[in-house]
Motif scaffolding. Structure first.
Motif, PDB file in Angstrom:
ATOM      1  N   GLY A 247      52.571  33.799  26.949  1.00 33.06           N
ATOM      2  CA  GLY A 247      51.907  34.117  25.679  1.00 33.06           C
ATOM      3  C   GLY A 247      50.507  33.542  25.645  1.00 33.06           C
ATOM      4  O   GLY A 247      49.563  34.198  25.165  1.00 33.06           O
ATOM      5  N   GLY A 248      50.328  32.329  26.137  1.00 35.67           N
ATOM      6  CA  GLY A 248      49.000  31.733  26.172  1.00 35.67           C
ATOM      7  C   GLY A 248      48.055  32.492  27.070  1.00 35.67           C
ATOM      8  O   GLY A 248      46.875  32.665  26.765  1.00 35.67           O
ATOM      9  N   ILE A 249      48.564  32.969  28.221  1.00 39.16           N
ATOM     10  CA  ILE A 249      47.725  33.740  29.144  1.00 39.16           C
ATOM     11  C   ILE A 249      47.325  35.070  28.526  1.00 39.16           C
ATOM     12  O   ILE A 249      46.169  35.496  28.594  1.00 39.16           O
ATOM     13  N   ALA A 250      48.297  35.739  27.910  1.00 36.59           N
ATOM     14  CA  ALA A 250      48.013  37.044  27.317  1.00 36.59           C
ATOM     15  C   ALA A 250      47.018  36.942  26.164  1.00 36.59           C
ATOM     16  O   ALA A 250      46.228  37.862  25.923  1.00 36.59           O
ATOM     17  N   ALA A 251      47.019  35.813  25.455  1.00 38.59           N
ATOM     18  CA  ALA A 251      46.123  35.654  24.304  1.00 38.59           C
ATOM     19  C   ALA A 251      44.702  35.320  24.710  1.00 38.59           C
ATOM     20  O   ALA A 251      43.793  35.395  23.882  1.00 38.59           O
ATOM     21  N   ASP A 252      44.476  34.947  25.960  1.00 39.01           N
ATOM     22  CA  ASP A 252      43.133  34.565  26.421  1.00 39.01           C
ATOM     23  C   ASP A 252      42.594  35.655  27.325  1.00 39.01           C
ATOM     24  O   ASP A 252      43.073  35.853  28.448  1.00 39.01           O
ATOM     25  N   PRO A 253      41.589  36.389  26.887  1.00 39.32           N
ATOM     26  CA  PRO A 253      41.053  37.502  27.705  1.00 39.32           C
ATOM     27  C   PRO A 253      40.434  37.042  29.017  1.00 39.32           C
ATOM     28  O   PRO A 253      40.297  37.832  29.952  1.00 39.32           O
ATOM     29  N   THR A 254      40.048  35.792  29.124  1.00 38.77           N
ATOM     30  CA  THR A 254      39.412  35.317  30.364  1.00 38.77           C
ATOM     31  C   THR A 254      40.404  35.213  31.518  1.00 38.77           C
ATOM     32  O   THR A 254      40.001  35.042  32.672  1.00 38.77           O
ATOM     33  N   THR A 255      41.679  35.329  31.227  1.00 42.25           N
ATOM     34  CA  THR A 255      42.680  35.239  32.302  1.00 42.25           C
ATOM     35  C   THR A 255      43.093  36.609  32.823  1.00 42.25           C
ATOM     36  O   THR A 255      43.987  36.713  33.667  1.00 42.25           O
ATOM     37  N   ALA A 256      42.469  37.653  32.329  1.00 40.05           N
ATOM     38  CA  ALA A 256      42.790  39.005  32.797  1.00 40.05           C
ATOM     39  C   ALA A 256      42.227  39.208  34.193  1.00 40.05           C
ATOM     40  O   ALA A 256      41.089  38.821  34.485  1.00 40.05           O
ATOM     41  N   ALA A 257      43.025  39.835  35.088  1.00 41.11           N
ATOM     42  CA  ALA A 257      42.610  40.071  36.478  1.00 41.11           C
ATOM     43  C   ALA A 257      42.510  41.568  36.738  1.00 41.11           C
ATOM     44  O   ALA A 257      43.149  42.370  36.045  1.00 41.11           O
ATOM     45  N   PRO A 258      41.730  41.967  37.754  1.00 39.13           N
ATOM     46  CA  PRO A 258      41.567  43.397  38.048  1.00 39.13           C
ATOM     47  C   PRO A 258      42.785  44.026  38.716  1.00 39.13           C
ATOM     48  O   PRO A 258      42.854  45.231  38.867  1.00 39.13           O
ATOM     49  N   PHE A 259      43.734  43.210  39.131  1.00 47.76           N
ATOM     50  CA  PHE A 259      44.950  43.726  39.741  1.00 47.76           C
ATOM     51  C   PHE A 259      46.074  42.743  39.429  1.00 47.76           C
ATOM     52  O   PHE A 259      45.828  41.584  39.077  1.00 47.76           O
ATOM     53  N   PRO A 260      47.328  43.175  39.521  1.00 47.63           N
ATOM     54  CA  PRO A 260      48.449  42.294  39.143  1.00 47.63           C
ATOM     55  C   PRO A 260      48.475  41.020  39.983  1.00 47.63           C
ATOM     56  O   PRO A 260      48.275  41.051  41.196  1.00 47.63           O
ATOM     57  N   LEU A 261      48.718  39.915  39.324  1.00 48.04           N
ATOM     58  CA  LEU A 261      48.827  38.624  40.005  1.00 48.04           C
ATOM     59  C   LEU A 261      50.184  38.012  39.683  1.00 48.04           C
ATOM     60  O   LEU A 261      50.733  38.222  38.608  1.00 48.04           O
ATOM     61  N   SER A 262      50.686  37.260  40.629  1.00 46.73           N
ATOM     62  CA  SER A 262      51.952  36.567  40.395  1.00 46.73           C
ATOM     63  C   SER A 262      51.769  35.540  39.274  1.00 46.73           C
ATOM     64  O   SER A 262      50.790  34.778  39.285  1.00 46.73           O
ATOM     65  N   PRO A 263      52.684  35.483  38.329  1.00 43.48           N
ATOM     66  CA  PRO A 263      52.587  34.446  37.283  1.00 43.48           C
ATOM     67  C   PRO A 263      52.535  33.039  37.858  1.00 43.48           C
ATOM     68  O   PRO A 263      52.002  32.129  37.229  1.00 43.48           O
ATOM     69  N   LEU A 264      53.089  32.878  39.055  1.00 44.13           N
ATOM     70  CA  LEU A 264      53.095  31.553  39.678  1.00 44.13           C
ATOM     71  C   LEU A 264      51.681  31.029  39.871  1.00 44.13           C
ATOM     72  O   LEU A 264      51.439  29.819  39.775  1.00 44.13           O
ATOM     73  N   LEU A 265      50.729  31.949  40.117  1.00 46.26           N
ATOM     74  CA  LEU A 265      49.347  31.519  40.329  1.00 46.26           C
ATOM     75  C   LEU A 265      48.783  30.888  39.053  1.00 46.26           C
ATOM     76  O   LEU A 265      48.019  29.913  39.119  1.00 46.26           O
ATOM     77  N   TYR A 266      49.132  31.437  37.909  1.00 50.04           N
ATOM     78  CA  TYR A 266      48.709  30.845  36.633  1.00 50.04           C
ATOM     79  C   TYR A 266      49.521  29.576  36.349  1.00 50.04           C
ATOM     80  O   TYR A 266      48.978  28.544  35.948  1.00 50.04           O
ATOM     81  N   PHE A 267      50.839  29.692  36.568  1.00 48.02           N
ATOM     82  CA  PHE A 267      51.724  28.588  36.185  1.00 48.02           C
ATOM     83  C   PHE A 267      51.418  27.311  36.947  1.00 48.02           C
ATOM     84  O   PHE A 267      51.550  26.212  36.407  1.00 48.02           O
TER      85      PHE A 267
END
Length: 772
Positions: A300-320
């Protein structure tokens, strides 16, 4: 008054500890600000991942996720240090932080940054907490005592990937253990590759080819050619940025298909774009718990922050990983806050100790640490699906690899790929006696033509002059070297000669012992019997060389051929020596009995027997699988204690002794040449000596030269020589006797004094000898 002022000063100087309102987190990552639209997609992905640090700080400060009550009176403030994706810039930022008096740095994701940064931290007393950096050397507590990470070591990643390949090998068999490694020339990729290669020393995997390429290298023809030549069907890669390009090129080169399996390091998947060429790609990575308590909060925190949007799908593990890094630091800060130490500089060792004692449930699952700073976590193996991305199918937990589901391979099926791909080949069927073709390369199991187990052998063994099949079919059909015909012809001839020797044996018994014809008695019938037995056994030795070599037949060859030769020569020599002894003293009556003669014969044969016994014990003739004419063949060789060339040593010792016996016979022939021709056989013995000498001097060297590369010709030469030597001796010794009995005497018992002979120089001795 003085005492009151003193107490007031003491009270003011002993001010109580208060938690700071803010505490800085120094983070070195990719914080570029605004990225140009034409920048590579990886730049946008790296920026999005780095911004996850900021999201995590907000979650902590706002008490959004389900964490215990930590930092109740302190808010975290992130200090962003942009590394510009450049190691030198990152290290400059690290030094800047260290010189400012800070003692904890977060970030330093890449191994190429983490290793020198950790080393600098050892000097400046600065601890490092990284979300990634799986380099194997960073797990060495002696070299990097203050380094901790939210990720597993590359050694663990490699171990699990190899366990998975070995599991498939146990099912799929041959092909799964033959591996090629393809790596970028970059620290983290080389570390993965070297770790993978080193780990194969402890299992059944074998690396057939190791190729390295530059980052974004365009021409991969040389490297792909080497991989193709190696025959490896499992290709393990560690590629940065351009794995998609490498896979596309591999497909064009014929290295991607239903009979290939590609594997990748986890770092290679950071920037993968969906592609059908990646279908079935295997990746081992840290386990991501899909049911972690704070997973939804993180997402939810990632989705609410537009700066975390990537041009292609990324594994959530990279954010986590980044977010759990911040949470880990928050727990450590909270611990130090409770220790009332946040108002002073924290030693790096204390940071390391406190961090490694942190334990909580993060976005990726339970977070805890080993004593060396590595994260305690399970490893999962995933396959890449061009529609779903990485799909986990097995998990390594508590030292055991658990298979969770099937892999959808490149063929878009769950059937395990057949990696046992072999080139088609022609082969020779010993049983059917014909050359055949195996298009699959694995339907027929080619066996070496050793012992009696050869059923299918390489087609090159057909008509190569070596007998490799038990039934000799490889040298029978459509071959100029047709052993069967040769064996039949020489076998019949040898049997006829053996029958002739048996017939002569019967005649000698009849006319020499029963009827006691003087003509036969004068030639010492006892030794004619010894001579015939030697000739008969010598003939039988030919059959020890028939067919495919066998340890027993090879062991009997010296006995069946060597001893009869010496026995025959000894019989001829001692018989002539007796004549010489009788007639060498004209004035004396000399009597040499058959028993004395037998003793002389035994004395000559006994050393030859000793030589062959020692030969058999020390350098035992046997059969073995050796290289002949660039192919392995089952042939007679030397075994025993010495091996080669022990057999040649004993062979030439035996030949030398036999030559000495021949020389003795020649000397006797010379000194007895003037004795009564009725008893004197020097001419006949000379002919026999010449024949045997010819065999030793000419045939033996030629045979030894020809044998290694053309045993067919060598077999014919040896057999002809043996038949020639024994047959000429039999003819020369017995034809005059048979002629005299049948033609001259007309089967009558003719007394010696009725015969016409020239120069009967010693009639008394002659009479005494003839009437025995």
């Amino acid at each position: 008054m003085t005492r009151a002022l003193f107490f007031l000063f003491a009270i003011l100087s002993c001010k109580a500890y208060q938690s700071p309102e803010e505490y800085p987190l120094n983070v070195i990552a990719f914080f570029p600000g605004e990225i140009p639209p034409d920048a590579p997609p990886f730049f946008f992905a790296a920026s999005a991942i780095s911004n996850a640090f900021r999201v995590a700080v907000d979650l902590i400060n706002n008490k959004t996720c389900n964490f215990p009550d930590i930092l109740q009176n302190t808010k975290l403030v992130i200090r962003e240090y942009d590394d510009a994706l450049t190691p030198t810039v990152a290290l400059e930022e690290f030094l800047r932080i260290a010189n400012s008096g800070e003692s904890l740095v977060l970030g330093v994701v890449e191994e190429v940054i983490a290793i020198p940064a950790s080393t600098i931290g050892n000097v400046f007393d600065v601890a490092t907490l990284s979300p990634y950096s799986p380099g194997s050397v960073l797990g060495d507590k002696r070299k990097h005592p203050y380094f901790s990470r939210l990720y597993v070591s590359v050694l663990q990643e490699v171990e699990v990937l190899q366990e998975q390949l070995l599991y498939f090998a146990s099912i799929g068999g041959r092909g799964w253990t033959d591996v090629a490694v393809l790596s970028n020339i970059q620290d983290s990729n080389i570390d993965f590759s070297f770790s993978f290669i080193a780990a194969t020393e402890d299992n059944d995997l074998q690396v057939l080819s190791f190729q390295q390429i530059f980052v974004e290298q365009q021409n991969l023809e040389i490297e792909f050619n080497e991989i193709k030549k190696s025959g490896a069907r499992v290709i393990v890669t560690s590629i940065v940025l351009d794995l998609n390009y490498v896979m596309d090129q591999a497909e064009e080169f014929g290295l991607i298909g239903e009979n290939f399996v590609w594997c990748s390091s986890s770092s290679s998947t950071l920037s993968l774009l969906p592609s059908t060429t990646l279908q079935g790609l295997l990746v081992s990575d840290m386990y991501l718990d899909s049911e972690a308590p704070n997973r939804e909060c993180y997402l939810g925190g990632i989705a609410a922050d537009p700066t975390t949007a990537a041009p292609f799908p990324l594994s959530p593990l990279l954010y986590f990983d980044n977010m759990d890094t911040v949470v880990t630091a928050a727990f450590a800060i909270d611990t130090l806050d409770k220790m009332e130490m946040l108002d002073q500089r924290i030693p790096a060792q204390l940071w390391a100790d406190v961090i490694r004692n942190v334990s909580f449930s993060g976005g990726s699952g339970d977070v805890s640490f080993f004593s060396n700073g590595d994260r305690v976590a399970d490893i999962e193996v995933s396959y890449f699906d061009f529609q779903q991305g990485l799909v986990p199918f097995s998990q390594f937990t508590d030292g055991e690899l658990i298979q969770l589901s099937d892999v959808v391979w490149y063929s878009n099926s769950t059937e395990l790929p057949d990696l046992d791909i072999r080139p088609p080949f022609h082969y020779w069927s010993c049983k059917d006696g014909e050359e055949r073709f195996d298009p699959s390369g694995k339907t027929i199991s080619i066996s070496s033509p050793n012992g009696s187990s050869a059923v299918y052998i390489e087609s090159g063994y057909h008509c190569d002059a070596f007998i490799d099949c038990d039934n000799m079919s490889d040298e029978r059909y459509d071959c100029k070297t047709n052993y069967v015909i040769i064996f039949i012809v020489f076998g019949i001839l040898t049997v006829l000669l053996m029958l002739a020797a048996v017939c002569i044996f019967v005649l000698v018994l009849l006319f020499g012992f029963i009827l006691k014809y003087p003509r036969v008695r004068a030639c010492s019938p006892s030794f004619l019997i010894i001579l015939l037995v030697s000739i008969f056994i010598g003939y039988s030795s030919i059959f020890a060389f028939f067919g495919k070599p066998h340890p027993i037949s090879c062991a009997f060859q010296p006995w069946l051929l060597g001893l009869p030769c010496v026995s025959m020569i000894a019989a001829l020599s001692v018989k002539n020596y007796r004549v010489y002894k009788i007639f060498s003293s004209p004035l004396k009556k000399v009597r040499v009995s058959d028993l004395q003669l037998l003793c002389w014969w035994i004395a000559i044969v006994l050393p030859a027997l000793v030589i062959i016994v020692l030969w058999t014990i020390i350098s035992t003739p046997t059969a073995d699988f050796v290289d002949r004419d660039e192919r392995d063949h089952y042939v007679c060789v030397t075994g025993g204690f010495t091996g080669s060339p022990g057999g040649y040593v004993f062979f030439f010792i035996f030949v030398g002794y036999t030559s000495a016996v021949l020389l003795f016979g020649a000397v006797v022939s010379v000194i007895s040449r003037n004795i009564n021709p009725l008893f004197n056989e020097s001419k006949l013995l000379t002919i026999s000596i010449y024949n045997l000498g010819f065999l030793a001097a000419v045939i033996i060297p030629v045979y030894l030269v020809v044998l290694p590369f053309n045993p067919f010709i060598a077999w014919i030469l040896r057999t002809c020589a043996v038949l020639y030597a024994f047959t000429t001796t039999m003819v020369v010794q017995f034809l005059p006797i048979l002629w005299g009995i049948s033609i001259q005497d007309r089967f009558r018992r003719v007394a010696l004094n009725l015969m016409k002979h020239e120069s009967l120089s010693t009639p008394s001795a002659l009479s005494a000898t003839a009437n025995k």
